[in-house]
Design an enzyme around this catalytic site. Structure first.
Site: not given
Length: 315
Positions: A126, A161, A193, A221, A242
């Site tokens: 596993r 992320k 940002k 950004e 963005d």
């Protein structure tokens, strides 16, 4: 590369040609953590396998793709088996690789064959599947974007992320799938940002304070063409554009390119599109002239690639 006469499968000397590769020390730590989670603190135990399988039993198992995709994470297989063998006081299984990280594989394809104590194979199953399936899912998602962008000159980028504790594996998997890594963390590239601009007072002030404190690339950004030009004037190396509709994005790219090499602006400013990007508009966005498309979904939303470990019947 040679073939095994028994099963006519390719034999591959190394499980990866992806560069840069995974740090072996990181792999060892990640596997230890995963095994502790599954078996309890070292040496740990598997109450089912250790009760039902004699320690003396040996066998062979095949790591198999249950679906088509791009494989990654085979580099964890040997380390996982070795650590389990050490915990159980048994010999480490031998591993024969039939595929390599970054390969496109078909449903039913055997990726590796593992021969040794059956207890080790079952206890390790596993953990090695969790890591390799996760990495292969990220590589498969990345490969879809890389295919869509082929010939445009743009590359797909990952983000921060990522799954806590698995960032190195997931960013490695992005590379295996034909993508590229942005920054590895908060430490290696500055990304200014909106909240940083508010805190510093302006884009120019934010860029200046970063430059004064650290010798790193500075990305800013921008949501509008005006913000992008302000960031250029402030000395940004790299612009993150963005959530721009494609016509606005194309106009911003043209405006930035017209300023390159003038008034202290670098000869080539790297441009990244980000925000609500989807595969069906990837090529359209790339053709606006950006260098990169930043896609958090590569790591935060990619499903696993279904892999399995099949023990061959005795005899």
């Amino acid at each position: 590369m040679s073939t095994t006469p028994e099963r006519d499968l390719p034999v591959i000397d190394q499980p990866s040609a992806v560069q840069p590769g995974l740090d072996p020390a990181w792999v060892a730590r990640a596997v230890t953590t995963a095994l502790d989670e599954d078996l309890g603190p070292a040496p740990g135990r598997d109450v089912t396998s250790q009760a039902t399988v004699p320690a003396s039993a040996t066998g062979t198992a095949d790591l198999v793709a249950r679906e088509s995709g791009t494989v990654a994470g085979l580099v964890v297989v040997t380390e996982t088996l070795n650590q389990v063998a050490t915990r159980l006081g048994l010999p480490a299984p031998a591993v024969t690789f039939h595929a390599q990280d970054g390969d496109d594989v078909a449903r039913g394809q055997v990726l590796a064959s593992l021969a040794g104590p059956v207890q080790v194979l079952l206890v390790a199953e596993r953990t090695l599947l969790n890591l390799a399936s996760r990495a292969s899912g990220v590589a498969t998602a990345t490969a879809a974007w890389a295919r869509e962008l082929a010939g445009t000159g743009a590359q797909v980028l990952d983000t921060r992320k990522t799954t806590p504790g698995l960032r190195a594996l997931e960013k490695y998997a992005v590379r295996a799938g034909g993508g590229t890594n942005k920054r590895m963390g908060l430490y290696d590239v500055a990304m200014i940002k909106d909240n940083h601009v508010v805190a510093a007072g302006s884009v120019a002030a934010a860029v200046a304070t970063v430059r004064a404190a650290f010798d790193v690339a500075v990305q800013v950004e921008a949501d509008t063409t005006a913000q992008a030009m302000e960031a250029l004037d402030a000395g940004a190396d790299f612009l993150l554009l963005d959530n721009m509709p494609t016509p606005v994005l194309a106009g911003t790219v043209a405006a930035v390119r017209a300023r390159q090499g003038r008034d202290g602006v670098p000869a080539h400013v790297e441009l990244e599109a980000t925000g609500n990007l989807t595969l069906d508009r990837a090529r359209e966005v790339a053709e606006a002239g950006v260098d990169y498309l930043s896609v958090g979904a590569l790591t935060h939303s990619a499903p696993i690639l279904d892999l399995a470990l099949d023990l061959r019947p005795a005899g």
